[in-house]
Design a protein around this motif. Structure first.
Motif, PDB file in Angstrom:
ATOM      1  N   GLU A 119       0.827  -1.210   0.000  1.00 20.97           N
ATOM      2  CA  GLU A 119       0.000   0.000   0.000  1.00 20.97           C
ATOM      3  C   GLU A 119       0.861   1.260   0.000  1.00 20.97           C
ATOM      4  O   GLU A 119       0.551   2.238  -0.691  1.00 20.97           O
ATOM      5  CB  GLU A 119      -0.951  -0.021   1.191  1.00 20.97           C
ATOM      6  CG  GLU A 119      -2.033  -1.077   1.065  1.00 20.97           C
ATOM      7  CD  GLU A 119      -2.821  -1.306   2.346  1.00 20.97           C
ATOM      8  OE1 GLU A 119      -2.606  -0.567   3.343  1.00 20.97           O
ATOM      9  OE2 GLU A 119      -3.654  -2.225   2.365  1.00 20.97           O
ATOM     10  N   ILE A 175       2.358   1.741  -3.452  1.00 28.21           N
ATOM     11  CA  ILE A 175       1.328   2.267  -4.357  1.00 28.21           C
ATOM     12  C   ILE A 175       1.152   3.766  -4.134  1.00 28.21           C
ATOM     13  O   ILE A 175       1.099   4.545  -5.090  1.00 28.21           O
ATOM     14  CB  ILE A 175      -0.007   1.516  -4.168  1.00 28.21           C
ATOM     15  CG1 ILE A 175       0.111   0.093  -4.714  1.00 28.21           C
ATOM     16  CG2 ILE A 175      -1.155   2.264  -4.840  1.00 28.21           C
ATOM     17  CD1 ILE A 175      -1.072  -0.802  -4.371  1.00 28.21           C
ATOM     18  N   THR A 180       2.208   6.157  -7.287  1.00 24.14           N
ATOM     19  CA  THR A 180       1.113   6.805  -8.011  1.00 24.14           C
ATOM     20  C   THR A 180       1.229   8.329  -8.021  1.00 24.14           C
ATOM     21  O   THR A 180       0.505   8.992  -8.754  1.00 24.14           O
ATOM     22  CB  THR A 180      -0.266   6.383  -7.460  1.00 24.14           C
ATOM     23  OG1 THR A 180      -0.323   6.645  -6.055  1.00 24.14           O
ATOM     24  CG2 THR A 180      -0.542   4.920  -7.742  1.00 24.14           C
ATOM     25  N   GLU A 196      -2.771  -1.293 -10.379  1.00 23.36           N
ATOM     26  CA  GLU A 196      -2.701  -1.755  -8.991  1.00 23.36           C
ATOM     27  C   GLU A 196      -3.147  -3.202  -8.830  1.00 23.36           C
ATOM     28  O   GLU A 196      -2.650  -3.915  -7.960  1.00 23.36           O
ATOM     29  CB  GLU A 196      -3.535  -0.849  -8.088  1.00 23.36           C
ATOM     30  CG  GLU A 196      -2.975   0.553  -7.981  1.00 23.36           C
ATOM     31  CD  GLU A 196      -3.787   1.441  -7.068  1.00 23.36           C
ATOM     32  OE1 GLU A 196      -4.425   0.923  -6.126  1.00 23.36           O
ATOM     33  OE2 GLU A 196      -3.791   2.665  -7.293  1.00 23.36           O
ATOM     34  N   LEU A 250      -0.214  -5.436  -9.688  1.00 19.41           N
ATOM     35  CA  LEU A 250       1.001  -5.202  -8.915  1.00 19.41           C
ATOM     36  C   LEU A 250       1.300  -6.395  -8.015  1.00 19.41           C
ATOM     37  O   LEU A 250       0.407  -6.926  -7.364  1.00 19.41           O
ATOM     38  CB  LEU A 250       0.826  -3.939  -8.066  1.00 19.41           C
ATOM     39  CG  LEU A 250       2.019  -3.520  -7.235  1.00 19.41           C
ATOM     40  CD1 LEU A 250       2.240  -2.034  -7.379  1.00 19.41           C
ATOM     41  CD2 LEU A 250       1.813  -3.878  -5.790  1.00 19.41           C
TER      42      LEU A 250
END
Length: 88
Positions: free
Chosen positions: A40, A43, A47, A54, A57
């Protein structure tokens, strides 16, 4: 069929890979929760600069002999051209 250089695996191969990952995580004391939190966080950072897939991933811990590595496969959809730089 290959996707991002990886061939699709059958269920037996996938099960063996999952078991191997569980064993590696157990040996390195990396809990599934820690790995999910790391995913998380990755990400969130990535991003800011890129549009990524995602759902595709993958973040895993892998080991070979006496070395442990964090392996991330992050499919990039698009690079953001204008990134706002945050100053402190």
């Amino acid at each position: 069929m290959k996707l991002f250089g990886k061939e699709q695996q059958n269920s037996k191969t996938m099960a063996k890979e999952r078991l191997r990952l569980v064993l590696v995580q157990d040996r390195t004391n990396v809990s599934p929760e820690l790995l999910q939190n790391l995913k998380e966080d990755l990400i969130a950072v990535i991003t800011k600069y890129m549009e990524i897939d995602e759902k595709a991933l993958e973040v895993n811990i892998d080991s070979h002999e006496d070395q442990v590595a964090l392996i991330a496969n992050i499919p990039i959809k698009n690079v953001k051209r204008s990134v706002r730089v945050q100053t402190n």
